[in-house]
Design a protein around this motif. Structure first.
Motif, PDB file in Angstrom:
ATOM      1  N   LEU A 252      53.801  -8.582 -17.474  1.00  0.00           N
ATOM      2  CA  LEU A 252      52.903  -7.441 -17.328  1.00  0.00           C
ATOM      3  C   LEU A 252      52.554  -6.795 -18.666  1.00  0.00           C
ATOM      4  O   LEU A 252      51.475  -6.200 -18.814  1.00  0.00           O
ATOM      5  CB  LEU A 252      53.509  -6.403 -16.381  1.00  0.00           C
ATOM      6  CG  LEU A 252      53.631  -6.848 -14.916  1.00  0.00           C
ATOM      7  CD1 LEU A 252      54.364  -5.784 -14.103  1.00  0.00           C
ATOM      8  CD2 LEU A 252      52.258  -7.133 -14.316  1.00  0.00           C
ATOM      9  N   ALA A 253      53.437  -6.903 -19.637  1.00  0.00           N
ATOM     10  CA  ALA A 253      53.159  -6.320 -20.958  1.00  0.00           C
ATOM     11  C   ALA A 253      51.891  -6.914 -21.568  1.00  0.00           C
ATOM     12  O   ALA A 253      51.175  -6.235 -22.320  1.00  0.00           O
ATOM     13  CB  ALA A 253      54.346  -6.534 -21.886  1.00  0.00           C
ATOM     14  N   GLU A 254      51.594  -8.159 -21.252  1.00  0.00           N
ATOM     15  CA  GLU A 254      50.369  -8.796 -21.754  1.00  0.00           C
ATOM     16  C   GLU A 254      49.133  -8.098 -21.193  1.00  0.00           C
ATOM     17  O   GLU A 254      48.166  -7.836 -21.919  1.00  0.00           O
ATOM     18  CB  GLU A 254      50.370 -10.274 -21.375  1.00  0.00           C
ATOM     19  CG  GLU A 254      49.139 -11.029 -21.848  1.00  0.00           C
ATOM     20  CD  GLU A 254      49.149 -12.491 -21.422  1.00  0.00           C
ATOM     21  OE1 GLU A 254      48.065 -13.104 -21.416  1.00  0.00           O
ATOM     22  OE2 GLU A 254      50.240 -13.003 -21.083  1.00  0.00           O
ATOM     23  N   HIS A 280      48.222   3.725 -19.933  1.00  0.00           N
ATOM     24  CA  HIS A 280      49.645   3.407 -19.881  1.00  0.00           C
ATOM     25  C   HIS A 280      49.904   1.989 -19.367  1.00  0.00           C
ATOM     26  O   HIS A 280      50.851   1.339 -19.807  1.00  0.00           O
ATOM     27  CB  HIS A 280      50.366   4.390 -18.955  1.00  0.00           C
ATOM     28  CG  HIS A 280      50.455   5.773 -19.502  1.00  0.00           C
ATOM     29  ND1 HIS A 280      51.146   6.791 -18.860  1.00  0.00           N
ATOM     30  CD2 HIS A 280      49.959   6.333 -20.635  1.00  0.00           C
ATOM     31  CE1 HIS A 280      51.055   7.901 -19.567  1.00  0.00           C
ATOM     32  NE2 HIS A 280      50.333   7.648 -20.641  1.00  0.00           N
ATOM     33  N   ILE A 281      49.090   1.564 -18.413  1.00  0.00           N
ATOM     34  CA  ILE A 281      49.366   0.257 -17.805  1.00  0.00           C
ATOM     35  C   ILE A 281      48.149  -0.654 -18.002  1.00  0.00           C
ATOM     36  O   ILE A 281      47.708  -0.831 -19.123  1.00  0.00           O
ATOM     37  CB  ILE A 281      49.810   0.397 -16.327  1.00  0.00           C
ATOM     38  CG1 ILE A 281      48.796   1.162 -15.478  1.00  0.00           C
ATOM     39  CG2 ILE A 281      51.165   1.099 -16.266  1.00  0.00           C
ATOM     40  CD1 ILE A 281      49.086   1.125 -13.973  1.00  0.00           C
ATOM     41  N   ASN A 282      47.629  -1.227 -16.936  1.00  0.00           N
ATOM     42  CA  ASN A 282      46.545  -2.209 -17.053  1.00  0.00           C
ATOM     43  C   ASN A 282      45.189  -1.656 -16.642  1.00  0.00           C
ATOM     44  O   ASN A 282      44.277  -2.419 -16.329  1.00  0.00           O
ATOM     45  CB  ASN A 282      46.878  -3.443 -16.210  1.00  0.00           C
ATOM     46  CG  ASN A 282      47.034  -3.117 -14.726  1.00  0.00           C
ATOM     47  OD1 ASN A 282      47.444  -2.014 -14.364  1.00  0.00           O
ATOM     48  ND2 ASN A 282      46.710  -4.063 -13.865  1.00  0.00           N
ATOM     49  N   VAL A 319      40.010  -3.074 -15.067  1.00  0.00           N
ATOM     50  CA  VAL A 319      41.424  -3.386 -14.853  1.00  0.00           C
ATOM     51  C   VAL A 319      41.723  -4.799 -15.350  1.00  0.00           C
ATOM     52  O   VAL A 319      41.009  -5.747 -15.014  1.00  0.00           O
ATOM     53  CB  VAL A 319      41.802  -3.257 -13.365  1.00  0.00           C
ATOM     54  CG1 VAL A 319      43.299  -3.513 -13.162  1.00  0.00           C
ATOM     55  CG2 VAL A 319      41.411  -1.888 -12.822  1.00  0.00           C
ATOM     56  N   THR A 320      42.780  -4.934 -16.128  1.00  0.00           N
ATOM     57  CA  THR A 320      43.202  -6.246 -16.622  1.00  0.00           C
ATOM     58  C   THR A 320      44.266  -6.842 -15.705  1.00  0.00           C
ATOM     59  O   THR A 320      44.971  -6.129 -14.992  1.00  0.00           O
ATOM     60  CB  THR A 320      43.749  -6.143 -18.050  1.00  0.00           C
ATOM     61  OG1 THR A 320      44.887  -5.253 -18.057  1.00  0.00           O
ATOM     62  CG2 THR A 320      42.695  -5.603 -19.001  1.00  0.00           C
ATOM     63  N   HIS A 321      44.377  -8.155 -15.755  1.00  0.00           N
ATOM     64  CA  HIS A 321      45.389  -8.881 -14.971  1.00  0.00           C
ATOM     65  C   HIS A 321      45.515 -10.286 -15.544  1.00  0.00           C
ATOM     66  O   HIS A 321      44.895 -10.595 -16.573  1.00  0.00           O
ATOM     67  CB  HIS A 321      45.026  -8.908 -13.476  1.00  0.00           C
ATOM     68  CG  HIS A 321      43.621  -9.343 -13.179  1.00  0.00           C
ATOM     69  ND1 HIS A 321      43.239 -10.666 -13.182  1.00  0.00           N
ATOM     70  CD2 HIS A 321      42.496  -8.627 -12.902  1.00  0.00           C
ATOM     71  CE1 HIS A 321      41.960 -10.769 -12.889  1.00  0.00           C
ATOM     72  NE2 HIS A 321      41.470  -9.542 -12.731  1.00  0.00           N
ATOM     73  N   TRP A 322      46.292 -11.139 -14.887  1.00  0.00           N
ATOM     74  CA  TRP A 322      46.630 -12.422 -15.485  1.00  0.00           C
ATOM     75  C   TRP A 322      45.433 -13.356 -15.667  1.00  0.00           C
ATOM     76  O   TRP A 322      45.474 -14.282 -16.488  1.00  0.00           O
ATOM     77  CB  TRP A 322      47.727 -13.128 -14.689  1.00  0.00           C
ATOM     78  CG  TRP A 322      47.298 -13.882 -13.462  1.00  0.00           C
ATOM     79  CD1 TRP A 322      47.164 -13.390 -12.206  1.00  0.00           C
ATOM     80  CD2 TRP A 322      46.989 -15.281 -13.378  1.00  0.00           C
ATOM     81  NE1 TRP A 322      46.776 -14.385 -11.332  1.00  0.00           N
ATOM     82  CE2 TRP A 322      46.662 -15.560 -12.031  1.00  0.00           C
ATOM     83  CE3 TRP A 322      46.948 -16.332 -14.305  1.00  0.00           C
ATOM     84  CZ2 TRP A 322      46.305 -16.823 -11.588  1.00  0.00           C
ATOM     85  CZ3 TRP A 322      46.587 -17.605 -13.867  1.00  0.00           C
ATOM     86  CH2 TRP A 322      46.270 -17.837 -12.525  1.00  0.00           C
TER      87      TRP A 322
END
Length: 342
Positions: A252-254, A280-282, A319-322
């Motif tokens: 998740l840090a990516e 803070h997050i994605n 929003v970012t994700h894998w």
């Protein structure tokens, strides 16, 4: 066309390993309690979240409403933030399913003042009052910010002093733990029950977890069936959930780093206002300051193979994700730069 989908992390598709696990999952009948893959998932989730037991449920919305329904009696009052997911995005389910009333508190970007929470707990007996049945927290908040641990601890201390349970909407609780650099149990220990999603940034195709005491989960399992949520051969859905918890939580840090990169680049563009301190997050929220034609922006994004939700009252979220790489983010930035410079 290979779309870049930044509408939400709910759009994530299962990984190749997840698809393989689904195809080869050992299954049973979960209503009978003998689907071994579901049992494995629930056992793992309970251990990771620091609770006695866990229950596999279809969605995060279902998990939150099941928690309220199981914690509360009809007519109870639930204290929660006025900007939280349960209030804004769960279709009034607390009134329909749990028969409770929501007593909301204005928050500071998702953070509720513990003293304000305590001031709203019904103390004593009065024929006119509802009973305070539950306090709900959300971490990470759906605005993309993470709630500090000291706020959670102070809230939990107040709740325990008054004998009121705490439920944590932890849809993205592993994102919160990643941001704080702590074990997820450092967050969940401040709640009696917790819901976490497997199908957002963790990329499982479906499903969430509700965790708590063994006694609570036994009652929740009964209520899940009452609400039509009994699974049969659900191992095919639990199998990717296992990978969500063991593999996807570790990367998740990516997503967070990519979100921060996106925010920093957008902040350097004309007519865009980003509070980078809120990333803070994605999730990246930003405001379009100029009189920008949103339909033109959305058309340009779509033409470039990018899916995004349109601005609302001048604010927009990406929003970012894998499945969103740094290269994909650069492509998104190119479209914004072109539209804003026209």
């Amino acid at each position: 066309m290979q779309w870049i989908d930044m509408r939400s992390d709910t759009v994530t598709q299962p990984t190749r390993a997840m698809r393989h696990a689904m195809a080869h999952a050992v299954v049973g009948d979960d209503v009978y309690g003998d689907d071994p893959t579901v049992v494995e998932l629930e056992t793992l989730a309970a251990r990771l979240l620091g609770k006695e037991a866990a229950l596999f449920v279809p969605t995060g919305n279902f998990g939150n409403q099941l928690a309220i329904f199981t914690h509360c009696q009809r007519g109870n009052e639930v204290i929660l933030g006025d900007d939280c997911h349960i209030v804004w995005h769960e279709t009034g389910g607390a009134a329909v399913i749990g028969g409770v009333q929501l007593r909301t508190i204005a928050s500071d970007k998702g953070v509720m003042d513990p003293q304000e929470i305590e001031a709203r707990i019904r103390v004593g007996q009065d024929v006119h009052w509802p009973k305070t049945g539950l306090i709900c927290l959300e971490n990470a908040h759906s605005n993309g910010r993470v709630i500090p641990l000291d706020i959670m601890q102070r809230t939990a201390d107040i709740a325990r002093r008054h004998g009121v349970p705490v439920h944590l909407d932890g849809a993205r609780v592993f994102n919160a733990a990643t941001y704080l650099g702590c074990d997820v149990q450092d967050i969940t220990r401040h709640a009696d029950t917790v819901m976490c999603c497997l199908s957002k940034g963790l990329a499982a195709p479906v499903g969430s977890i509700l965790a708590g005491s063994a006694e609570f989960i036994a009652r929740a399992r009964y209520n899940r069936k009452l609400l039509g949520g009994g699974w049969r051969q659900a191992g095919v859905l639990a199998a990717p959930g296992l990978l969500a918890l063991t593999e996807m939580t570790q990367r998740l840090a990516e997503d967070h780093a990519n979100a921060r990169y996106l925010a920093e680049q957008l902040a350097g563009m004309p007519c865009i206002e980003v509070d980078i301190a809120d990333v803070h997050i994605n999730m990246v929220w930003f405001r379009l300051l100029a009189d920008i034609d949103s339909s033109e922006l959305m058309s340009a994004l779509s033409a470039a193979g990018i899916k995004a939700n349109p601005p609302e009252a001048g604010r927009m979220r990406l929003v970012t994700h894998w499945q969103v790489s740094r290269e994909a983010i650069d492509k998104v930035l190119e479209v914004f730069q072109r539209v804003l410079s026209d």
